[in-house]
Write an enzyme that holds these catalytic residues in place. Structure first.
Site, PDB file in Angstrom:
ATOM      1  N   ASP A 196       0.848  -1.194   0.000  1.00 52.25           N
ATOM      2  CA  ASP A 196       0.000   0.000   0.000  1.00 52.25           C
ATOM      3  C   ASP A 196       0.884   1.245   0.000  1.00 52.25           C
ATOM      4  O   ASP A 196       2.106   1.162   0.188  1.00 52.25           O
ATOM      5  CB  ASP A 196      -0.897  -0.033   1.243  1.00 52.25           C
ATOM      6  CG  ASP A 196      -2.095   0.906   1.138  1.00 52.25           C
ATOM      7  OD1 ASP A 196      -2.289   1.529   0.082  1.00 52.25           O
ATOM      8  OD2 ASP A 196      -2.842   1.002   2.134  1.00 52.25           O
ATOM      9  N   GLU A 231       2.411   4.724  -4.330  1.00 51.68           N
ATOM     10  CA  GLU A 231       2.392   5.585  -5.530  1.00 51.68           C
ATOM     11  C   GLU A 231       3.745   6.273  -5.793  1.00 51.68           C
ATOM     12  O   GLU A 231       4.026   6.497  -6.987  1.00 51.68           O
ATOM     13  CB  GLU A 231       1.273   6.639  -5.393  1.00 51.68           C
ATOM     14  CG  GLU A 231      -0.116   6.062  -5.409  1.00 51.68           C
ATOM     15  CD  GLU A 231      -0.466   5.350  -4.088  1.00 51.68           C
ATOM     16  OE1 GLU A 231      -1.259   4.390  -4.142  1.00 51.68           O
ATOM     17  OE2 GLU A 231       0.047   5.739  -3.033  1.00 51.68           O
ATOM     18  N   ASP A 290      -8.919   3.536  -2.187  1.00 52.68           N
ATOM     19  CA  ASP A 290      -9.790   3.963  -1.090  1.00 52.68           C
ATOM     20  C   ASP A 290     -11.119   4.509  -1.610  1.00 52.68           C
ATOM     21  O   ASP A 290     -11.343   5.730  -1.670  1.00 52.68           O
ATOM     22  CB  ASP A 290      -9.075   5.023  -0.254  1.00 52.68           C
ATOM     23  CG  ASP A 290      -7.854   4.465   0.442  1.00 52.68           C
ATOM     24  OD1 ASP A 290      -7.738   3.235   0.539  1.00 52.68           O
ATOM     25  OD2 ASP A 290      -7.005   5.266   0.879  1.00 52.68           O
TER      26      ASP A 290
END
Length: 810
Positions: free
Chosen positions: A396, A399, A479
């Site tokens: 997670d 990015e 999300d």
């Protein structure tokens, strides 16, 4: 040279006239007035096209393309005005006056053509502009909001942690710069292989042109011709790799929440699933299991003996997946951080200092995953998790997300562009590899599994991704929120990610942020049961989102659809096997299988689940009926067996406990009795539901679902064939490969669409005693290796014939 506008306010220049050309192996180099252009032939339907205004090609290795063959089976010729390359399938013309490229298929149809000024460049970017007609639809591009067809929007490739997924929000977490174009007659693909910013204009500036532009001095893209979408995706995944078979348990139900701690909470959750008879295979641990959010550590107050806990949960059938974020806490007493600094494994400023951002642990460094030494080091650090019995890894925040910069522009909430990375010997700024950061992190995690759990298949799920991620990980859509709008949005979102070469995809069932309602959760669970990645997840400040948290009615609905998923695991796993062979998605838009039907070209509210199921979810509240469009063919209502004629709309009943679900005639659906978890006990009987048509064919793949032994031939392939008329059904079972002992002893065959009652058997000499008819179900023994079984059903009854290996030519 002509000058045009630029994104950065400096005049653009064009590629200009071709001054000379030369062939070099599978490539042709064009020396243009405004730069160097290369056309390389990879397949007869695939070209690599590279342009650099600096009159030299960089040759930077691709992190996406792992198989770039060299095809020299083409000819090169010229006329006064053009240079022409010809492959078996394509004719490629390069105009001498301006280097514009035009591509035609073997029938002479122009399937791609530079438009406007064609190739242009400015101080920082290179752009290519193409012609499009009024019928062109666009698909792919990874994770993009909006409808299935992406025409009429601009998009940027830039992995971004943005939790507010409004209908026009762009960008999000995954950047896969594969653009599929389809005009109802042929399909093409354009893969722009650049890991920094890439922009696509799909008809905003002009309804006759589209363009793609890179924030780089070199444009490197691949052109793929179909003529159908399936072949485009197949060729693309030949280049970038295909999904490896996942562990079978990863296709079961997975439960997640930010806040499953301490250990007693996790154990109680597991026990509740078993007590309430709701199947579940996976429980996730979010960031709270760590010591102060330090990656590769355990909070010993909450989890005093993780190894014991993991072993005892595994004995109950639960696999634990732990979150791993890239941010490494800045802490002089934290060995992971100290070692990373000492060995120069973190991203750094040009002056040499380690770059520190802010994420969950506070001030943190970011590993330089573009460096082989870092990837190997990071893989070894997983011993603290995988070595204790953790079954899978959840990557997670990759990015990567960075909280350092308070800004409304979420694109800036990341590591700054001018931080430096090693890039495996080709040092560059972070901005140039930004979109590949998550991919490289998953690559390292995949290496961890191969090193630390070599006998088991890896399971990794990631939020950020770039082209080629399917080689390493499943993806989820980030999300989302507990909104009906996000449930509806998830359908085209997942379908386009699938069309981008990533079959293992899903969203957070029930929504991650905010509170679901009982009705929304029930409807989302129905959809989730038919998405490749099936996980419920919720935020720590929301109400409980477990299947039993909504009252008895919703709990029963969740139980029903989770059990249906487990019953259909043989079918689901078979679709993943096909994806591993073809690259095609499991969850797919109707246009992929019915391209000649215009109704499918932007159909957002329905999808195909493999080749046989059509799923038409309810995505609005207080809905008990919905209109369903069924494409060509005969379709069976899964719940009632009612038959429908395709190419029609129908108003279908959909009370809260019913997901509109259809099976195409000519399908064979394998299933088993639902278990509480994968491996609870492999049933001795495999159920085969045969939905009758004039002909049905199905090939079933089976292996142990856990190890890599299938690569050495430890698998089965069984072919089922059914021919049906008004008077007779002939069903044949033929083992093709028998390299795996599945433990199957019986097939239970159910025919759907029979117009007479099954029962009894005909006393004929050819009848075998190894079968019986029980309440319309034909039960027969699994054939031995090399044996073919034929079942004949007519009004007189049923009979069976077994024969040995067929003679060559039979």
């Amino acid at each position: 040279m002509a000058v045009s506008e630029t994104r950065f306010g400096v005049g653009r220049q064009c590629a200009g006239a071709v001054k000379g050309f030369q062939r070099e192996g599978n490539s042709v180099l064009f020396h243009c007035q405004g730069g160097l252009l290369r056309l390389a032939v990879l397949y007869s339907n695939c070209l690599r096209i590279t342009f650099n205004p600096d009159h030299r090609l960089k040759g930077t290795p691709s992190v996406a393309v792992v198989n770039a063959p060299s095809c020299e089976a083409f000819s090169v010729g010229q006329t006064d005005d053009r240079v022409t390359l010809r492959t078996e399938e394509l004719t490629v013309d390069v105009a001498k006056v301006d280097a514009k490229i035009r591509i035609a298929d073997s029938g002479g149809r122009i399937v791609s053509e530079d438009a406007g000024e064609g190739l242009t460049w400015g101080r920082r970017t290179v752009r290519c502009t193409k012609a499009m007609d009024g019928e062109t639809h666009f698909y792919g591009l990874g994770e993009k909001t909006g409808f299935l067809d992406k025409r009429g929007r601009k998009y940027v490739m830039w992995n971004t942690d943005d939790p507010v997924h409004t209908p026009t929000k762009d960008p999000l977490y995954k950047s896969i710069p594969l653009l599929l174009a389809f005009n109802g007659k042929w399909a093409t693909g354009t893969f722009v292989d650049y890991t920094g910013r890439v922009w696509f204009d799909l008809g905003v500036e002009s309804n006759e042109r589209y363009s793609f532009e890179v924030d780089n001095r070199e444009l490197d893209y691949y052109f793929i011709y179909g003529p159908d979408l399936k072949r485009v995706i197949g060729t693309y995944t030949e280049l970038t790799g295909r999904i490896h078979l996942p562990p079978l348990w990863a296709l079961g139900y997975q439960q997640c929440r930010w806040g499953y701690y301490p250990e007693a909470v996790v154990r109680n959750l597991a026990d509740t699933f078993r007590e309430r008879d709701i199947p579940c295979d996976v429980i996730y641990l979010d960031i709270d299991y760590m010591d102060g959010y330090r990656v590769f550590t355990w909070d010993r107050e909450c989890f005093p003996d993780p190894e014991r806990m993991l072993a005892e949960l595994r004995a109950k059938g639960f696999k634990i997946v732990t979150i791993v974020n890239p941010g490494v806490k800045k802490d002089a007493d934290y060995g992971v951080y100290v070692e990373g600094v000492r060995r120069n494994l973190f991203c750094r400023w040009l002056t040499g200092e380690v770059y520190h951002g802010r994420v969950w642990p506070g001030e943190a460094a970011f590993p330089d995953f573009t460096k082989e030494e870092t990837r190997s080091w990071w893989a070894e650090k997983h011993r603290a998790l995988l070595g204790k019995g953790v079954a899978g890894i959840w990557n997670d925040m990759n990015e990567p997300s960075d909280f350092s910069f308070p800004t409304q522009d979420r694109m800036q909430a990341t590591v700054p562009d001018d931080v430096m990375v090693e890039n495996d010997g080709n040092p560059c700024t972070f901005g140039r590899i930004h979109n590949a950061y998550g991919l490289q992190m998953c690559r390292s995690t995949y290496e961890a599994f191969l090193r630390l759990k070599p006998e088991e298949r890896p399971f990794i799920v990631t939020r950020a991704a770039y082209a080629g991620i399917q080689r390493y990980a499943a993806v989820w859509t980030g999300d989302n929120c507990s909104w009906w709008e996000h449930l509806a949005m998830s359908l085209p979102l997942c379908m386009n990610i699938g069309l981008s070469g990533v079959p293992f995809v899903g969203g957070d069932v029930g929504g991650f942020g905010e509170n679901a309602t009982p009705e929304l959760f029930a409807r989302w669970m129905q959809v989730g049961a038919f998405t490749p990645f099936f996980r419920a997840h919720s935020m720590n400040n929301t109400r409980p989102h477990e299947p039993w948290a909504w009252g008895p009615q919703v709990e029963e609905i969740c139980r029903r659809y989770i059990k249906l998923r487990y019953a259909l695991l043989p079918y689901v796993y078979n679709e993943f096997y096909k994806a591993s062979q073809t690259g095609l998605p499991v969850m797919r838009p109707l246009v992929l299988d019915y391209p000649d039907d215009e109704r499918t070209h932007n159909l957002n509210s329905e999808f195909l689940w493999g080749e046989s199921f059509l799923v038409a979810p309810i995505t609005q509240p207080d809905t008990i009926k919905r209109c369903v469009y069924l494409p060509d063919g005969i379709w069976f209502d899964y719940w009632t067996d009612r038959k429908y004629e395709g190419k029609n709309d129908y108003l279908i009943d959909a009370p809260l406990d019913t997901l509109p679900l259809f099976v195409k005639a000519g399908s064979v659906i394998p299933s088993v009795p639902a278990a509480s978890y994968v491996g609870e006990g492999r049933g001795e009987a495999l159920i085969l539901d045969v939905y009758l048509a004039a002909e049905a064919r199905y090939t079933l793949y089976e292996d142990d679902g856990l190890t890599h032994r299938y690569r050495d031939g430890a698998y089965n392939l069984t072919e089922f064939h059914c021919g049906a008329s008004e008077h007779e059904i002939v069903f044949r079972i033929k083992p093709i490969v028998s390299g795996y002992r599945s433990g199957r002893k019986r097939y239970h065959i159910r025919f759907h669409g029979v117009t007479w009652k099954l029962g009894g058997s005909a006393p004929r000499a050819e009848v075998d005693s190894g079968f019986e008819v029980n309440k319309g179900i034909i039960e027969i023994d699994v054939p031995d290796e090399g044996q073919t079984v034929t079942v004949v059903v007519d009004r007189a009854g049923c009979r069976i014939r077994r024969c040995g290996p067929e003679r060559e030519g039979d």
